[in-house]
Design a protein around this motif. Structure first.
Motif, mmCIF file in Angstrom:
data_model
loop_
_atom_site.group_PDB
_atom_site.id
_atom_site.type_symbol
_atom_site.label_atom_id
_atom_site.label_comp_id
_atom_site.label_asym_id
_atom_site.label_seq_id
_atom_site.Cartn_x
_atom_site.Cartn_y
_atom_site.Cartn_z
ATOM 1 N N PRO A 43 15.721 -79.096 -45.185
ATOM 2 C CA PRO A 43 15.481 -78.196 -44.055
ATOM 3 C C PRO A 43 14.637 -76.970 -44.364
ATOM 4 O O PRO A 43 14.309 -76.219 -43.448
ATOM 5 C CB PRO A 43 16.906 -77.785 -43.651
ATOM 6 N N VAL A 44 14.275 -76.748 -45.607
ATOM 7 C CA VAL A 44 13.477 -75.570 -45.953
ATOM 8 C C VAL A 44 12.022 -75.804 -45.547
ATOM 9 O O VAL A 44 11.383 -76.741 -46.034
ATOM 10 C CB VAL A 44 13.574 -75.256 -47.462
ATOM 11 N N LEU A 45 11.520 -74.961 -44.659
ATOM 12 C CA LEU A 45 10.130 -75.071 -44.220
ATOM 13 C C LEU A 45 9.252 -74.261 -45.171
ATOM 14 O O LEU A 45 9.522 -73.092 -45.447
ATOM 15 C CB LEU A 45 9.978 -74.545 -42.789
ATOM 16 N N ARG A 46 8.204 -74.889 -45.664
ATOM 17 C CA ARG A 46 7.308 -74.246 -46.625
ATOM 18 C C ARG A 46 5.907 -74.106 -46.041
ATOM 19 O O ARG A 46 5.529 -74.824 -45.117
ATOM 20 C CB ARG A 46 7.262 -75.059 -47.924
ATOM 21 N N ARG A 47 5.153 -73.201 -46.632
ATOM 22 C CA ARG A 47 3.783 -73.010 -46.185
ATOM 23 C C ARG A 47 2.972 -74.289 -46.370
ATOM 24 O O ARG A 47 2.081 -74.600 -45.580
ATOM 25 C CB ARG A 47 3.133 -71.861 -46.964
ATOM 26 N N SER A 48 3.292 -75.038 -47.409
ATOM 27 C CA SER A 48 2.583 -76.300 -47.666
ATOM 28 C C SER A 48 2.836 -77.305 -46.545
ATOM 29 O O SER A 48 1.948 -78.106 -46.216
ATOM 30 C CB SER A 48 3.022 -76.882 -49.008
ATOM 31 N N ASP A 49 4.045 -77.285 -45.939
ATOM 32 C CA ASP A 49 4.345 -78.183 -44.818
ATOM 33 C C ASP A 49 3.442 -77.867 -43.631
ATOM 34 O O ASP A 49 2.877 -78.773 -43.001
ATOM 35 C CB ASP A 49 5.812 -78.040 -44.397
ATOM 36 N N MET A 50 3.307 -76.583 -43.329
ATOM 37 C CA MET A 50 2.484 -76.185 -42.194
ATOM 38 C C MET A 50 1.004 -76.404 -42.487
ATOM 39 O O MET A 50 0.242 -76.812 -41.601
ATOM 40 C CB MET A 50 2.743 -74.716 -41.856
ATOM 41 N N ALA A 51 0.592 -76.151 -43.728
ATOM 42 C CA ALA A 51 -0.816 -76.364 -44.086
ATOM 43 C C ALA A 51 -1.191 -77.833 -43.936
ATOM 44 O O ALA A 51 -2.274 -78.160 -43.434
ATOM 45 C CB ALA A 51 -1.062 -75.891 -45.517
ATOM 46 N N ALA A 52 -0.287 -78.725 -44.350
ATOM 47 C CA ALA A 52 -0.555 -80.165 -44.216
ATOM 48 C C ALA A 52 -0.624 -80.560 -42.744
ATOM 49 O O ALA A 52 -1.456 -81.394 -42.352
ATOM 50 C CB ALA A 52 0.536 -80.958 -44.923
ATOM 51 N N PHE A 53 0.222 -79.958 -41.920
ATOM 52 C CA PHE A 53 0.199 -80.257 -40.485
ATOM 53 C C PHE A 53 -1.131 -79.832 -39.870
ATOM 54 O O PHE A 53 -1.763 -80.593 -39.129
ATOM 55 C CB PHE A 53 1.355 -79.549 -39.771
ATOM 56 N N TYR A 54 -1.575 -78.622 -40.161
ATOM 57 C CA TYR A 54 -2.814 -78.125 -39.580
ATOM 58 C C TYR A 54 -4.013 -78.945 -40.055
ATOM 59 O O TYR A 54 -4.936 -79.235 -39.278
ATOM 60 C CB TYR A 54 -3.014 -76.646 -39.923
ATOM 61 N N GLU A 55 -3.996 -79.323 -41.316
ATOM 62 C CA GLU A 55 -5.101 -80.112 -41.848
ATOM 63 C C GLU A 55 -5.195 -81.465 -41.139
ATOM 64 O O GLU A 55 -6.288 -81.911 -40.775
ATOM 65 C CB GLU A 55 -4.907 -80.325 -43.348
ATOM 66 N N ALA A 56 -4.034 -82.109 -40.931
ATOM 67 C CA ALA A 56 -4.030 -83.405 -40.250
ATOM 68 C C ALA A 56 -4.349 -83.253 -38.757
ATOM 69 O O ALA A 56 -5.013 -84.106 -38.161
ATOM 70 C CB ALA A 56 -2.667 -84.076 -40.433
ATOM 71 N N THR A 57 -3.899 -82.163 -38.166
ATOM 72 C CA THR A 57 -4.083 -81.961 -36.726
ATOM 73 C C THR A 57 -5.536 -81.681 -36.370
ATOM 74 O O THR A 57 -6.009 -82.086 -35.299
ATOM 75 C CB THR A 57 -3.187 -80.800 -36.245
ATOM 76 N N GLU A 58 -6.248 -80.999 -37.238
ATOM 77 C CA GLU A 58 -7.634 -80.648 -36.943
ATOM 78 C C GLU A 58 -8.542 -81.864 -36.792
ATOM 79 O O GLU A 58 -9.606 -81.774 -36.194
ATOM 80 C CB GLU A 58 -8.175 -79.723 -38.032
ATOM 81 N N ARG A 59 -8.096 -83.014 -37.301
ATOM 82 C CA ARG A 59 -8.901 -84.230 -37.148
ATOM 83 C C ARG A 59 -8.974 -84.659 -35.684
ATOM 84 O O ARG A 59 -10.010 -85.123 -35.209
ATOM 85 C CB ARG A 59 -8.294 -85.354 -37.986
#
Length: 273
Positions: free
Chosen positions: A133-149
């Protein structure tokens, strides 16, 4: 009458194959602000018209903005979210408890701001299901990187605007109760949790669209009401158990069987005697 969820397809909850609709990125004008959303909902329920509601909110400075321009931005963003709610949802927003008002304000965000629903479904739900359950900056960075496609409009923002979007999203997740704890060392942003959802909120979500439960990290298959119903048949099936009645019969049959043999044995002894 406000338009219902049927008038606004929930592409963010069930994205179909094909071109994804553009993200609404103007939400940085307002965070969750359930207390201000409550004010607007109350005025609308009195007026019954969104045009009149807008005029009165600005005329009275009901949102207590510092300037006319900020009042317009704040009113516009919050009103466009609330227009997605049903009448019953607006009534709960205006008259419910603090937690229920927060839930309805978050529901309005889910219906209007697709990126907020995507983060909830693709990142937060995944964190809970993986027992991490720990949300990390790396989790959000991966989401944004995938979403920008699929959403180049997100990557086209200036760096400062991108930071505003990311900060506003995290703030709304905290205000909605989906993320608790402050950002810490090691790149942690907080801990993901399921927010408090009252029976009335859950009923409104289910009546509207059960898929909306996903925005609260809940699943239609895991509803407390259904879990209670599955226990009842087990109790009912346990009642008819006439097994004890067969056990005495078996014992008597075993006891009764030796008697003829005993009689034959005694008769044989008498003959030999």
């Amino acid at each position: 009458m406000p338009r219902s969820v049927q008038d606004f397809p929930l592409d963010h909850l069930a994205t179909a194959a094909g071109a994804a609709p553009k993200y609404c990125l103007s939400f940085t004008a307002a965070s969750l602000r359930p207390e201000l959303a409550t004010v607007i909902a109350g005025i609308y329920l009195e007026q019954g018209d969104w045009g009149c509601t807008k005029a009165l909110v600005l005329e009275r400075n009901a949102l207590q903005a510092r300037s006319a321009s900020s009042a317009k931005r704040l009113e516009s963003e919050l009103r466009q979210r609330l227009q997605r709610l049903t009448t019953s949802q607006l009534e709960l927003l205006a008259k419910g408890t603090s937690d229920e008002r927060t839930a309805m304000a978050w529901l309005a965000v889910l219906k209007r701001i697709q990126i907020a629903a995507d983060v909830t479904q693709e990142v937060l739900t995944g964190k809970l299901s993986s027992l991490d359950p720990v949300l990390r900056r790396s989790d959000m960075a991966a989401f944004y990187e995938a979403t920008e496609r699929d959403h180049p409009e997100l990557g086209a923002l200036a760096p400062s605007s991108q930071q505003k979007v990311r900060s506003a999203l995290l703030q709304m997740l905290r205000e909605a109760g989906l993320l608790v704890g402050k950002a810490g060392k090691g790149g942690t942003l907080g801990t993901v949790q399921r927010p408090l959802v009252s029976p009335q909120v859950q009923e409104l979500l289910e009546d509207d669209d059960p898929a909306l439960l996903e925005g609260f990290l809940l699943s239609p298959a895991a509803r407390p009401a259904k879990a209670g119903k599955t226990k009842a048949p087990a109790k009912a099936s346990a009642k008819p158990a006439p097994k004890p009645a067969t056990k005495p019969a078996a014992k008597t049959a075993v006891k009764a069987a030796p008697k003829p043999a005993a009689k034959k044995a005694s008769a044989a002894k008498r003959k030999t005697a």
